[in-house]
Design an enzyme around this catalytic site. Structure first.
Site, short mmCIF file in Angstrom:
data_model
loop_
_atom_site.label_atom_id
_atom_site.label_comp_id
_atom_site.label_asym_id
_atom_site.label_seq_id
_atom_site.Cartn_x
_atom_site.Cartn_y
_atom_site.Cartn_z
N LEU A 25 0.82 -1.22 0.00
CA LEU A 25 0.00 0.00 0.00
C LEU A 25 0.85 1.26 0.00
CD1 LEU A 25 -2.90 -1.01 2.39
CD2 LEU A 25 -3.05 -0.50 -0.05
N LEU A 28 1.95 1.72 -3.56
CA LEU A 28 0.83 2.18 -4.37
C LEU A 28 0.55 3.66 -4.10
CD1 LEU A 28 -1.50 1.65 -6.35
CD2 LEU A 28 -2.89 1.02 -4.36
N HIS A 29 0.60 4.06 -2.84
CA HIS A 29 0.37 5.46 -2.47
C HIS A 29 1.38 6.38 -3.17
CE1 HIS A 29 -0.45 9.01 -0.11
NE2 HIS A 29 0.77 8.99 0.41
N ARG A 30 2.64 6.00 -3.15
CA ARG A 30 3.66 6.83 -3.82
C ARG A 30 3.41 6.90 -5.32
NH1 ARG A 30 6.68 4.70 0.35
NH2 ARG A 30 7.47 2.91 -0.79
N GLY A 175 -5.33 9.39 -2.24
CA GLY A 175 -3.97 8.94 -2.48
C GLY A 175 -3.69 7.49 -2.15
#
Length: 187
Positions: A25, A28-30, A175
């Protein structure tokens, strides 16, 4: 939203499933931040309240262009040995929908004290008396352990999966690919 990626965490003797899901996660957020996209959502097919778990699978939903741009970032570097990736695949024709959202909980007594001092101008000792160490809301939802990129502080990203509905609800995703309004396909 017409396609999805499905990432399955592989068993690992050195890392627990929650640690791997948290790392996935975070990556993925970045990637979503770098892409500046708000049309990619996530779901957790193995989500469970008892025991609390996000499961071992992460579905990333979006249109084919959005998912191709995500994959072009090579966002899974460092996770390839820990995941099996399927897709992008078309969403099945017969699906239902659900929201997958973030729940923020004020659970850190020290942060609550700082806020009390700032808002009401009281002393640190008075804030400690008003908010003892054992104060803080508890949350029974599954979570990922994350680290803030700005402050470096650890926090829990609590996730709620809403009820399953027949109609899709349009909206944007944040995000982490979560939204309290928009739904993702559920199958």
């Amino acid at each position: 939203m017409d396609h999805y990626l499905e990432l399955t965490l592989l068993p690992d003797p050195e890392f627990t499933q929650p640690m791997l899901m948290s790392a996935l996660l975070a990556k993925l957020h970045r990637a979503l931040h770098d892409l500046r996209r708000d049309d990619i959502g996530v779901s957790f097919p193995g989500y469970s309240l008892k025991p609390q778990s996000l499961g071992t699978r992460l579905r990333v939903h979006g249109n084919l262009v959005a998912l191709d741009s995500l994959q072009a970032l090579n966002w899974l570097s460092g996770m390839r040995d820990h995941t099996e990736v399927l897709g992008p695949e078309p969403i099945p024709e017969q699906v239902r929908f659900r929201s997958v959202s973030r729940v923020q909980v004020d659970s850190n007594p020290e942060r609550l004290r700082r806020r009390l001092i700032k808002r009401h101008g009281i002393s640190a000792e008075e804030a400690r008396q008003r908010i003892p160490d054992n104060t803080g809301k508890q949350c029974a939802l599954p979570f990922a352990q994350m680290r803030s990129q700005t402050s470096g502080q650890l926090f829990r990203l609590f996730v709620r999966q809403g009820g399953i509905v027949d109609e899709r609800c349009e909206g944007t995703f944040g995000g982490y690919g979560l939204s309290s309004v928009a739904t993702v396909p559920w199958f």
